[in-house]
Design an enzyme around this catalytic site. Structure first.
Site, PDB file in Angstrom:
ATOM      1  N   SER A 130      32.638  36.894 129.063  1.00 52.01           N
ATOM      2  CA  SER A 130      32.709  37.873 127.973  1.00 52.01           C
ATOM      3  C   SER A 130      33.303  39.187 128.461  1.00 52.01           C
ATOM      4  CB  SER A 130      31.300  38.128 127.417  1.00 52.01           C
ATOM      5  OG  SER A 130      31.287  39.244 126.551  1.00 52.01           O
ATOM      6  N   TYR A 155      22.739  40.369 127.919  1.00 53.81           N
ATOM      7  CA  TYR A 155      23.791  39.391 127.598  1.00 53.81           C
ATOM      8  C   TYR A 155      24.938  39.499 128.591  1.00 53.81           C
ATOM      9  CZ  TYR A 155      27.826  37.356 125.252  1.00 53.81           C
ATOM     10  OH  TYR A 155      28.972  36.636 124.965  1.00 53.81           O
TER      11      TYR A 155
END
Length: 330
Positions: A130, A155
């Site tokens: 990501s 995350y």
């Protein structure tokens, strides 16, 4: 190829499955169909896949990648050429509310994927990382040669951990692995928790939209078709042992940014949605949320050089395509 796609009922997994089936590949898709957002959308994606697949070249299994026993059995019973790991607990803000979901899926689950690839001699593991791994980096655009040591959400930390874990397995067991740092993917069948989906729904319903940081953010929005084109190309680009200027390790390991290379302000993004809807948004201006970053901007030069990746869909065209699907599916 025989391909395992984890998270096959997810947004990117759904579109990738369709593309691979169209190209004549055999796909086994797994997903736990959790309720992070409405599972009905995931079921609709699976129905769409079923419409475009023959029984012999697609099989769906409801499974959680954090289930070690089931994952071991899956790899024992199948011989995959390529594994694409897209299963993950997504969402920056949700990671603050429910951290254990990220540990179970993004860490425990990823170890199970790596172990499966190790013991079954998978030729190539491609996995989702990501843009969030760059945290508060100020140098623009973000390059994979930049340090990414200061994530500001759990995350992001789990995604950076995935890269480190993959590097270790590539080094120890010579498993070719490629990580893709996705930059704000959008398009039809997208996640309802994403801003473009929520904004479109709210504008059409005459409701207020939450505009964080007073709209002073930029995102490298990347249309789903461009993403899928890049992923498919990467799947065939198996990394070879290499050495770089930062290390003497020679694992078959690659990391790429995959984005549009053209950040758009949140203000222009909202204008694109307004133009598609033919309505003005009612805005509620709010401060920056914990875990958010002010800008994402992908340097995609390595990906372009390696596989010829070149995004072609601008934000206005992409939002128009999404809006048509949204209206047709409502």
């Amino acid at each position: 190829m025989k391909v395992l796609i984890t998270g096959a009922a997810g947004f990117i997994g759904f579109h990738l499955t369709l593309a691979l089936l169209e190209n004549g590949n055999e796909v086994i898709g797994i997903d736990n169909l959790n309720d992070y957002y409405n599972p009905n959308l995931k079921l609709k994606r699976l129905e769409k896949i079923a419409e475009h697949s023959k029984e012999s070249n697609f099989r769906f299994i409801k499974m959680d990648i954090s289930d070690r026993v089931s994952m071991e059995k899956l790899f024992i019973e199948n011989s995959f050429d390529v594994v694409v790991n897209l299963a993950a607990q997504a969402g920056v803000r949700y990671s603050i509310e429910n951290p254990y979901a990220y540990v179970d899926s993004n860490l425990v689950g990823f170890v199970n994927v790596l172990e499966g690839c190790r013991h079954s001699k998978v030729k190539h593991l491609v996995y989702a990382s990501s843009s969030s791994v760059y945290g508060m980096n100020v140098k623009q655009p973000f390059s994979t040669y930049d340090r990414a040591d200061y994530p500001i959400s759990l995350y992001a930390a789990t995604k950076k951990s995935n890269e480190l874990m993959a590097h270790t397995y590539s080094h120890l067991y010579k498993i070719p692995t490629t990580g893709l740092r996705f930059f704000t993917v959008y398009g039809p069948y997208g996640r309802p928790d994403m801003a473009y989906y929520k904004f479109t729904k709210a504008i059409l319903n005459g409701e207020y939209i939450n505009v964080y940081n007073n709209g002073n953010m930029k995102r490298d929005f990347t249309y789903i078709d461009d993403i899928i084109e890049g992923v498919v190309r990467v799947m065939s680009k198996i990394p070879s042992p290499n050495i770089n200027k930062y290390s003497t390790s020679r694992p078959p390991y690659s990391i790429y940014n995959i984005g549009n290379n053209n950040p758009v302000t949140l203000r222009d993004f909202i204008t694109s949605i307004e133009n598609a809807c033919g309505l003005k948004a009612k805005e509620k201006l709010l401060p920056m949320q914990d875990g958010d970053v002010p800008i994402t901007y992908a340097d995609i030069s390595d990906l372009s050089t390696s596989v010829g990746f070149k995004p072609s869909i601008d934000i206005n065209s992409g939002i128009a395509k999404f809006y048509k699907w949204f209206k047709d599916s409502s």
